[in-house]
Design a protein around this motif. Structure first.
Motif, PDB file in Angstrom:
ATOM      1  N   TYR A 100       0.534  -1.274   0.046  1.00 26.51           N
ATOM      2  CA  TYR A 100       0.399   0.330   0.071  1.00 26.51           C
ATOM      3  C   TYR A 100       1.072   1.197  -0.015  1.00 26.51           C
ATOM      4  CZ  TYR A 100      -3.543  -3.067   1.490  1.00 26.51           C
ATOM      5  OH  TYR A 100      -4.462  -4.112   1.336  1.00 26.51           O
ATOM      6  N   THR A 215     -11.061  -4.300 -10.694  1.00 29.99           N
ATOM      7  CA  THR A 215     -10.964  -2.997  -8.912  1.00 29.99           C
ATOM      8  C   THR A 215     -10.455  -3.108  -8.687  1.00 29.99           C
ATOM      9  OG1 THR A 215     -11.885  -5.996  -8.351  1.00 29.99           O
ATOM     10  CG2 THR A 215     -11.683  -3.869  -6.650  1.00 29.99           C
ATOM     11  N   PHE A 216      -8.420  -2.702  -8.658  1.00 30.95           N
ATOM     12  CA  PHE A 216      -8.666  -2.403  -7.603  1.00 30.95           C
ATOM     13  C   PHE A 216      -7.470  -1.235  -9.582  1.00 30.95           C
ATOM     14  CE2 PHE A 216      -8.867  -5.107  -4.635  1.00 30.95           C
ATOM     15  CZ  PHE A 216      -9.184  -4.576  -4.050  1.00 30.95           C
ATOM     16  N   ARG A 219      -2.737  -1.044  -8.938  1.00 27.30           N
ATOM     17  CA  ARG A 219      -1.923   0.594  -7.389  1.00 27.30           C
ATOM     18  C   ARG A 219      -1.724  -1.093  -6.528  1.00 27.30           C
ATOM     19  NH1 ARG A 219      -7.908   2.947  -7.278  1.00 27.30           N
ATOM     20  NH2 ARG A 219      -7.872   4.579  -8.599  1.00 27.30           N
ATOM     21  N   SER A 222      -0.656  -6.564  -9.073  1.00 30.03           N
ATOM     22  CA  SER A 222      -2.005  -7.517  -9.273  1.00 30.03           C
ATOM     23  C   SER A 222      -1.970  -9.428  -9.012  1.00 30.03           C
ATOM     24  CB  SER A 222      -2.834  -7.085 -10.898  1.00 30.03           C
ATOM     25  OG  SER A 222      -1.917  -7.326 -12.044  1.00 30.03           O
ATOM     26  N   LEU A 240      -8.226  -4.787   2.903  1.00 29.20           N
ATOM     27  CA  LEU A 240      -8.481  -4.791   1.110  1.00 29.20           C
ATOM     28  C   LEU A 240      -9.647  -4.207   1.727  1.00 29.20           C
ATOM     29  CD1 LEU A 240      -7.710  -7.079  -1.216  1.00 29.20           C
ATOM     30  CD2 LEU A 240      -6.975  -5.249  -1.373  1.00 29.20           C
ATOM     31  N   ILE A 244     -11.046  -0.299   1.495  1.00 31.72           N
ATOM     32  CA  ILE A 244     -12.577   0.268   0.284  1.00 31.72           C
ATOM     33  C   ILE A 244     -13.214   1.294   1.296  1.00 31.72           C
ATOM     34  CG2 ILE A 244     -14.224  -0.374  -0.657  1.00 31.72           C
ATOM     35  CD1 ILE A 244     -12.138  -2.452  -1.510  1.00 31.72           C
ATOM     36  N   TYR A 261      -5.429   4.831  -2.744  1.00 30.81           N
ATOM     37  CA  TYR A 261      -3.576   3.957  -2.894  1.00 30.81           C
ATOM     38  C   TYR A 261      -2.363   4.622  -3.381  1.00 30.81           C
ATOM     39  CZ  TYR A 261      -6.790   0.777  -2.230  1.00 30.81           C
ATOM     40  OH  TYR A 261      -7.780  -0.919  -1.512  1.00 30.81           O
TER      41      TYR A 261
ATOM     42  N   LYS B  11     -16.145  -0.225  -6.707  1.00 30.44           N
ATOM     43  CA  LYS B  11     -15.119  -1.101  -5.900  1.00 30.44           C
ATOM     44  C   LYS B  11     -15.533  -2.510  -5.504  1.00 30.44           C
ATOM     45  CE  LYS B  11     -11.394   1.859  -6.433  1.00 30.44           C
ATOM     46  NZ  LYS B  11     -10.305   2.541  -5.824  1.00 30.44           N
TER      47      LYS B  11
END
Lengths: 265, 469, 89
Positions: A100, A215-216, A219, A222, A240, A244, A261, B11
């Protein structure tokens, strides 16, 4: 006392783009226990250190600074761990910092006399981050024991720079600092070694990696996240989710959309 | 950037989809395959880049371990090392301590002259010189030399790699008491400072055993209590000996106290594991890293800066106001007695039942912020009521104690009370920070207090009933 | 190899080397042991019992790790050899 590192207020993106001559870089030290990591931390930062707790955890957080060629470097001494698979609070802290907070450079400290065991953590970090330097410490002990390490070859195999040091004798420190600086300025291209698993597992990883990316974005590492989710890493899932939620509240309160992030430069 | 920021709720749903997908694909073999692959890869990489030229040299630590952790020699060597550390500390601290004491008393003469020269009022001289300055002088001269020796010697052992072997040797005992072998490492840290040791219990991953280590850490004497133990042992227990034999007897008595502390730790841990902290000992792994020759001067420098000076600073910050308060209490008169004497008179009957006296108990109570100041407060208390002599050497000090009716029982019980009583304020604060629980913090206060009172009471009653004093 | 040669680490004597076959532990402890190198296929040498008999120190991938019998009894492997006589019991 400086504030403890916070994962969502750190102005990483700005700094990454500017890279001015007086930039401050953040360096994380990861490594197994008993690798002389703290000795290295002390040797790098001297007495410019302070300790506290990681937010919300009973894990000691040590941070120090040093200057090198006009730049200031903040060194975060991550807790010594055998792995980053979230078996303990220490491992969670180290993991969160690497994925992160995305330090400018992550230095993995290895014990030259127990390279094979130490390599496990190094390989895990290489799956999580791109800007990694391997620091083989206690090289004096290895010499005494008749262990010969071919660091050039190792560097080629792993796709990242490898530096030998003996922190307690202050050997190799300036070379390490030089490599850290070059990597922080993006002058070193890395090609971190990624372990290849069985075809069956690789298929699953690619399938999930796609969803991770959608989804992310990019950042988070993956492929690594996909692998951890396949392993059912509950602690990672919780963190996670927590992030969020945190992000949602913040947006609700401020209506701004700063990235949750730090965005990769 | 969308005005409604749609990316956020999506998300969250995205994560849900992701988790479902992962769960559907995941099986029990993933972890084993991942780890096996990592090991395999690490092995291959190391095989290509690393050569081991000398199998014999790889075994050095193992050979040493065969002695240091052997069935026959493991424990004797451990006790001998502990004894040697104490012996070096006691023998080495004596001379610098008395030199520092002389220095402070020499400076005090000039300070007093200076106060007279500027016609300062008596109370100001009392508060600043007799209270504050003398208290500080005591703390520095009594505490600095042993700390400046103990911490570096201990750090050398630590950097050599001996401490994990202690945990290895002791683990069976701690398992029997329901605890963790690493508890012995946190205890070793407690020899330096209990407050720091509370933080170090973080190395114990299981919450149950960690709590056990927190609640019992106080039973190893910290740096603030060494001076009390060492001084009383040498004044009252080793009085009949001289020279080297005296140091030896003092070191043995102090080590006896440490062993009592360890036994109490194990007993209390065991009792806790049967009551408040029920459960089975959790899993355990302990790495025994190779022995390494420590960097001598680096180790000494760093432990001096990190530990000795840090602890001394803390002691001074706390001792200074305590010195002032003690002096004020001793000099504000209510009726024909000072406040201090009223307090002492109030505590005296209870303290006597414990084989102590009112001054001692008051010193322990006022010493709650830091154990370092118990002895200085006691001396200030005695001096404020007795003849105002200056303490320049240990004989006069012993006379002061004898004048206040001390016997070997007083000395023994004060040592035991110091060993067993409640943790200092800083330690309690740290316990609260680490446990986030008033209940456990209170228990960590209550258990030692009850023990200290119980043990000293029992010994005093037995000794008196048997006519030993 | 036949199952009959498979013994728990607790039955190994100092000096003997055992190649790990499987672990019957679950959860965090299993993961911790895997991280430390107690993985199927790797060789573990029994080094030394602590003075009171337990825990026991093992050498695994060039490091020394001590385990209590609660854990080592759940790690199984095949005896593959013994170093020259260096038992200390």
């Amino acid at each position: 006392m400086k504030p403890l590192p916070s994962t969502h207020t750190h102005p990483r993106s700005l700094k990454q783009h500017k890279k001015s001559d007086d930039a401050t870089f953040r360096i994380a030290l990861a490594g197994n226990p008993n690798t002389g990591k703290s000795t290295l931390f002390n040797a790098l930062t001297g007495l410019r250190q302070h300790t506290g707790n990681w937010p919300g955890k009973t894990v000691i957080h040590a941070e120090g600074t040093y200057s090198y060629n006009g730049n200031s470097y903040t060194v975060i001494d991550l807790p010594g761990t055998y792995s980053l698979f979230s078996n303990s609070a220490d491992e969670e802290v180290a993991r969160d910092c690497i994925i992160y907070e995305k330090p400018d450079v992550t230095v993995v400290v290895l014990d030259a006399t127990a390279m094979e065991r130490n390599m496990n953590l190094a390989l895990q970090v290489l799956e999580m981050a791109d800007r990694v330097v391997l620091c083989i410490n206690l090289i004096d002990e290895a010499k005494k024991k008749g262990i010969h390490i071919n660091e050039k070859r190792l560097s080629k195999q792993l796709g990242v720079p490898v530096v030998k040091t003996s922190a307690r004798n202050r050997e190799g420190l300036s070379h390490l600092q030089k490599v850290i600086k070059e990597m922080a300025y993006g002058k070193i291209n890395t090609n971190p070694y990624r372990i290849r698993y069985s075809d069956e597992l690789e298929e699953k990883i690619s399938a999930i990696e796609e969803t991770v990316l959608s989804t992310f974005g990019d950042r988070l590492p993956s492929r690594w996240v996909a692998l951890r989710l396949l392993d059912g890493d509950q602690s990672l899932i919780d963190s996670l989710q927590h992030r969020i939620e945190l992000r949602r509240k913040e947006v609700g309160a401020h209506g701004t959309d700063e990235p949750l992030y730090p965005v990769e430069a | 950037m969308g005005p409604m920021n749609p990316s956020i709720p999506s998300k969250r749903d995205g994560l849900k989809t992701l988790l479902n997908q992962a769960q559907a694909l995941s099986d029990d073999f993933t972890r084993d395959e991942v780890i096996a692959q990592i090991h395999q890869t690490g092995k291959e990489i190391c095989h290509e880049s690393i050569r081991y030229n000398d199998a014999e040299k790889m075994m050095r630590s193992e050979k040493l371990d065969r002695i240091l952790t052997s069935k026959i020699w493991g424990f004797p060597i451990m006790l001998a090392m502990l004894g040697v550390v104490f012996w070096i500390t006691i023998a080495g601290a004596n001379i610098p301590s008395s030199m520092l004491a002389e220095l402070f008393s020499w400076i005090e003469g000039y300070l007093t002259l200076a106060f007279k020269a500027i016609h300062a009022p008596d109370w100001l001289h009392g508060v600043l010189v007799l209270g504050l300055y003398r208290g500080l002088g005591w703390v520095v001269s009594v505490m600095l030399p042993p700390m400046a020796i103990f911490f570096p010697v201990f750090a050398l052992l630590e950097n050599f790699g001996y401490l994990p072997r202690v945990a290895f040797n002791m683990d069976r005992l701690f398992k029997g008491a329901g605890g963790h072998g690493k508890q012995s490492l946190t205890m070793a840290m407690g020899f330096g400072c209990n407050a720091a040791a509370i933080m170090s219990t973080r190395i114990i991953e299981s919450p149950r055993e960690r709590m056990m280590a927190i609640l019992t850490n106080n039973f190893v004497p910290c740096n603030g209590r060494w001076p009390t133990l060492i001084l009383l042992a040498s004044l009252f227990m080793a009085a009949g000996y001289t020279g080297g034999a005296q140091t030896l007897v003092t070191a043995s008595v102090v080590m006896g106290m440490v062993i009592i502390g360890i036994i109490v730790t194990l007993a209390v841990s065991w009792a806790l594991s049967k009551t408040a902290l029920k459960g089975v000992p959790t899993h355990y792994t302990l790495e025994l890293p190779p022995y390494r020759r420590p960097k001598f001067w680096d180790t000494i420098l760093r432990s001096t800066l990190d530990k000795s000076l840090f602890v001394l600073k803390r002691a001074i910050i706390i001792a200074a106001p305590a010195g002032v308060i003690t002096w004020i209490l001793a000099n504000i008169m209510v009726g024909d007695m000072s406040v201090l004497e009223h307090v002492v008179a109030f505590l005296d009957p209870f303290a006597k039942a414990l084989g102590l006296d009112g001054f001692i108990l008051m010193a322990f109570i006022l010493g709650l912020p830091a154990n370092e100041i118990v002895l200085p407060i006691l001396l200030m208390g005695y001096l404020s009521t007795g003849a105002m002599l200056e303490i320049e050497n240990l004989t006069e000090l012993k006379q002061l104690f004898l004048d206040h009716g001390w016997t070997w029982l007083t000395a023994l019980n004060m040592m035991l009370f110091s060993l067993l009583h409640y943790p200092c304020g800083t330690t309690l604060v740290n316990i609260y920070k680490e446990t986030k629980s008033f209940k456990w913090t209170f228990l960590s206060f209550l258990i030692p207090t009850v023990l200290a009172i119980g043990v000293t009471f029992a010994i005093a009653q037995i000794a008196r009933a048997m006519g030993w004093v | 190899m036949s199952q009959s040669h498979i013994i728990p680490l607790t039955e190994g004597l100092p000096g003997q080397t055992i190649r790990i076959h499987h672990l019957t532990l679950e959860g965090t402890m299993r993961r911790r042991l895997l991280d430390l190198g107690f993985v199927p296929g790797s060789d573990v040498t029994v080094l030394q019992r602590s003075p009171l008999g337990d825990p026991v120190a093992f050498r695994v991938i060039h490091t020394t790790i001590a385990l209590r019998k609660e854990e080592s009894s759940q790690i199984y492997g095949e005896l593959i050899g013994s170093e020259k006589n260096e038992t200390t019991t």
